[in-house]
Scaffold this motif. Structure first.
Motif, PDB file in Angstrom:
ATOM      1  N   VAL A   1      -0.228  -1.543   9.394  1.00 55.69           N
ATOM      2  CA  VAL A   1       0.034  -2.225   8.130  1.00 55.69           C
ATOM      3  C   VAL A   1      -0.161  -1.229   6.996  1.00 55.69           C
ATOM      4  O   VAL A   1      -1.229  -0.626   6.872  1.00 55.69           O
ATOM      5  N   ARG A   2       0.886  -1.065   6.204  1.00 60.52           N
ATOM      6  CA  ARG A   2       0.830  -0.143   5.076  1.00 60.52           C
ATOM      7  C   ARG A   2      -0.083  -0.710   3.994  1.00 60.52           C
ATOM      8  O   ARG A   2      -0.005  -1.881   3.643  1.00 60.52           O
ATOM      9  N   GLU A   3      -0.971   0.146   3.485  1.00 63.92           N
ATOM     10  CA  GLU A   3      -1.817  -0.261   2.370  1.00 63.92           C
ATOM     11  C   GLU A   3      -0.920  -0.497   1.160  1.00 63.92           C
ATOM     12  O   GLU A   3       0.088   0.183   0.976  1.00 63.92           O
ATOM     13  N   GLN A   4      -1.268  -1.461   0.343  1.00 64.39           N
ATOM     14  CA  GLN A   4      -0.409  -1.879  -0.763  1.00 64.39           C
ATOM     15  C   GLN A   4      -0.067  -0.730  -1.709  1.00 64.39           C
ATOM     16  O   GLN A   4       1.038  -0.648  -2.224  1.00 64.39           O
ATOM     17  N   ASP A   5      -1.000   0.183  -1.922  1.00 66.48           N
ATOM     18  CA  ASP A   5      -0.750   1.278  -2.870  1.00 66.48           C
ATOM     19  C   ASP A   5      -0.182   2.527  -2.200  1.00 66.48           C
ATOM     20  O   ASP A   5       0.080   3.519  -2.859  1.00 66.48           O
TER      21      ASP A   5
ATOM     22  N   ALA B   1      -0.149   6.721   9.869  1.00 63.42           N
ATOM     23  CA  ALA B   1      -0.052   6.045  11.153  1.00 63.42           C
ATOM     24  C   ALA B   1       0.067   7.043  12.304  1.00 63.42           C
ATOM     25  O   ALA B   1      -0.617   6.914  13.325  1.00 63.42           O
ATOM     26  N   VAL B   2       0.929   8.038  12.140  1.00 66.78           N
ATOM     27  CA  VAL B   2       1.120   9.021  13.211  1.00 66.78           C
ATOM     28  C   VAL B   2      -0.145   9.855  13.403  1.00 66.78           C
ATOM     29  O   VAL B   2      -0.553  10.116  14.536  1.00 66.78           O
ATOM     30  N   SER B   3      -0.779  10.258  12.316  1.00 62.26           N
ATOM     31  CA  SER B   3      -2.005  11.048  12.465  1.00 62.26           C
ATOM     32  C   SER B   3      -3.101  10.241  13.145  1.00 62.26           C
ATOM     33  O   SER B   3      -3.873  10.783  13.945  1.00 62.26           O
ATOM     34  N   SER B   4      -3.141   8.947  12.883  1.00 63.65           N
ATOM     35  CA  SER B   4      -4.111   8.080  13.547  1.00 63.65           C
ATOM     36  C   SER B   4      -3.812   7.973  15.043  1.00 63.65           C
ATOM     37  O   SER B   4      -4.723   8.083  15.878  1.00 63.65           O
TER      38      SER B   4
ATOM     39  N   VAL C   1       9.928   5.589  14.818  1.00 63.85           N
ATOM     40  CA  VAL C   1       9.204   4.960  13.717  1.00 63.85           C
ATOM     41  C   VAL C   1      10.095   3.877  13.113  1.00 63.85           C
ATOM     42  O   VAL C   1      11.250   4.125  12.782  1.00 63.85           O
ATOM     43  N   HIS C   2       9.547   2.674  12.992  1.00 61.82           N
ATOM     44  CA  HIS C   2      10.233   1.564  12.343  1.00 61.82           C
ATOM     45  C   HIS C   2       9.444   1.244  11.071  1.00 61.82           C
ATOM     46  O   HIS C   2       8.274   0.872  11.157  1.00 61.82           O
ATOM     47  N   VAL C   3      10.075   1.394   9.925  1.00 61.15           N
ATOM     48  CA  VAL C   3       9.443   1.052   8.648  1.00 61.15           C
ATOM     49  C   VAL C   3      10.101  -0.238   8.167  1.00 61.15           C
ATOM     50  O   VAL C   3      11.319  -0.290   7.967  1.00 61.15           O
ATOM     51  N   HIS C   4       9.300  -1.280   8.007  1.00 61.97           N
ATOM     52  CA  HIS C   4       9.808  -2.595   7.617  1.00 61.97           C
ATOM     53  C   HIS C   4       9.492  -2.884   6.150  1.00 61.97           C
ATOM     54  O   HIS C   4       8.459  -2.456   5.637  1.00 61.97           O
ATOM     55  N   SER C   5      10.364  -3.656   5.523  1.00 63.62           N
ATOM     56  CA  SER C   5      10.192  -3.986   4.111  1.00 63.62           C
ATOM     57  C   SER C   5       8.955  -4.836   3.854  1.00 63.62           C
ATOM     58  O   SER C   5       8.452  -4.860   2.732  1.00 63.62           O
ATOM     59  N   ASP C   6       8.437  -5.516   4.879  1.00 67.19           N
ATOM     60  CA  ASP C   6       7.255  -6.364   4.689  1.00 67.19           C
ATOM     61  C   ASP C   6       5.945  -5.582   4.756  1.00 67.19           C
ATOM     62  O   ASP C   6       4.867  -6.152   4.721  1.00 67.19           O
ATOM     63  N   GLY C   7       6.044  -4.234   4.865  1.00 71.21           N
ATOM     64  CA  GLY C   7       4.844  -3.412   4.852  1.00 71.21           C
ATOM     65  C   GLY C   7       4.362  -2.977   6.223  1.00 71.21           C
ATOM     66  O   GLY C   7       3.410  -2.220   6.321  1.00 71.21           O
ATOM     67  N   TYR C   8       5.003  -3.450   7.282  1.00 68.67           N
ATOM     68  CA  TYR C   8       4.605  -3.049   8.631  1.00 68.67           C
ATOM     69  C   TYR C   8       5.349  -1.801   9.077  1.00 68.67           C
ATOM     70  O   TYR C   8       6.509  -1.597   8.726  1.00 68.67           O
ATOM     71  N   LEU C   9       4.652  -0.997   9.852  1.00 70.95           N
ATOM     72  CA  LEU C   9       5.255   0.134  10.544  1.00 70.95           C
ATOM     73  C   LEU C   9       5.000  -0.082  12.022  1.00 70.95           C
ATOM     74  O   LEU C   9       3.920  -0.533  12.415  1.00 70.95           O
TER      75      LEU C   9
END
Length: 82
Positions: free
Chosen positions: A4-8, A18-21, A69-77
């Protein structure tokens, strides 16, 4: 892995995080993301309007490191191994 992408955080920064994690390495040890995808364009696709709704409903898929990598508009990767 679902991330989940952080809002900022911009989408391009979230991909690196995400990849580094997943790889358990420092972000600086990864290859530059801009050599794989236009990071400005990626970030512009999913920049929020002032009311915090995404400009675009959808997702972008690309290869980076050993992941799809899938980047979604709702903030999920989503990171899938090849």
């Amino acid at each position: 892995m679902r991330y989940v992408r952080e809002q900022d955080a911009s989408p391009s920064v979230a991909v690196i995080q995400a990849v580094s994690s997943c790889e358990d390495v420092h972000e600086s040890e990864l290859p530059p993301l801009h050599e794989t995808i236009d990071t400005d364009a990626l970030d512009a696709l999913f920049t929020n309007w002032p009311n915090q709704s995404p400009q675009l409903d959808g997702h972008v898929r690309f290869q980076y490191c050993e992941y799809t990598v899938h980047v979604h508009s709702d903030g999920y990767l989503i990171l899938e191994t090849e």
